[in-house]
Design a protein around this motif. Structure first.
Motif, PDB file in Angstrom:
ATOM      1  N   ASP A  81     -41.053  85.672 119.849  1.00  0.00           N
ATOM      2  CA  ASP A  81     -42.012  85.029 120.756  1.00  0.00           C
ATOM      3  C   ASP A  81     -41.826  83.512 120.682  1.00  0.00           C
ATOM      4  N   ALA A  83     -39.684  79.938 122.817  1.00  0.00           N
ATOM      5  CA  ALA A  83     -38.909  79.397 123.929  1.00  0.00           C
ATOM      6  C   ALA A  83     -37.877  78.456 123.322  1.00  0.00           C
ATOM      7  N   ASP A 189     -33.126  85.185 128.167  1.00  0.00           N
ATOM      8  CA  ASP A 189     -34.543  85.249 128.544  1.00  0.00           C
ATOM      9  C   ASP A 189     -35.406  84.197 127.857  1.00  0.00           C
ATOM     10  N   VAL A 190     -34.932  83.630 126.751  1.00  0.00           N
ATOM     11  CA  VAL A 190     -35.757  82.637 126.052  1.00  0.00           C
ATOM     12  C   VAL A 190     -35.185  81.222 126.145  1.00  0.00           C
TER      13      VAL A 190
END
Length: 199
Positions: A81, A83, A189-190
């Motif tokens: 979780d 970025a 995706d991150v």
């Protein structure tokens, strides 16, 4: 009965770098990677990333990992979780790496501030280099590229597993520059990448 206001949400970022040195007379690439997370979740993240080490007390370090372990690390990073924000500077003359760092760090701080990060931890290098980074932070504040609220400090990867994450992301970016895209693709995706022209 008055309700208690919810605690103020905050984000922290941990930053590391990777450089690809070009051939003599040529140009390379300088990457700075920041991994952004809710500091309230970082103890769980530290446990997860520490579980990826070969043995306790040995840090993750992308350049020292095998291809098989890089696959494992990239897959794990993709499901955390977090970025990841990267600034990738080119062209980088091998004799001007610090110039490339300044260009990439200034842009990265701007992007982190825009993202809502309130606290940034850079991997500590040597004292003179850390002081140079702090002068750049002060310059960015004077130019109003970042707000006065953005706090910047230093940490060492031997004591802070959160720094292992940007090390892996930056390493995956350098691998892409060298022609291997599998690890950065796994993290798509991150990851957000910003290109920087080094002048």
């Amino acid at each position: 009965m008055p309700s208690t206001p919810p605690p103020e949400f905050s984000l922290s970022a941990w930053v590391d770098e990777s450089a690809v040195i070009g051939p003599a007379g040529g140009f390379g690439t300088y990457t700075m990677a920041a991994v952004v997370a809710d500091p309230g979740q970082c103890d769980d993240l530290r446990r997860e990333v520490s579980a990826l080490t070969i043995k306790p007390g040995v840090r993750l370090h992308w350049v020292a990992e095998s291809v098989k372990r890089r696959d494992l690390i990239a897959e794990a990073v993709a499901h955390l979780d977090i970025a990841a924000i990267l600034t990738v500077g080119t062209p980088m003359d091998r004799s001007r790496q610090e110039r490339a760092r300044r260009c990439c760090l200034e842009r990265l701080l701007y992007e982190l501030d825009q993202f809502g990060v309130s606290e940034v931890w850079l991997e500590s290098r040597a004292v003179p280099q850390d002081k140079r980074d702090l002068r750049l932070v002060d310059s960015a504040r004077r130019k109003r590229l970042i707000t006065p609220d953005l706090q910047v400090g230093f940490a060492k990867p031997s004591a802070e597993p959160m720094l292992w994450l940007p090390d892996a992301v930056a390493g995956a970016m350098s691998a892409l520059v060298l022609g291997e895209d599998r690890w950065l693709t796994a993290m798509t995706d991150v990851v957000t990448v910003h290109q920087v022209v080094v002048r």
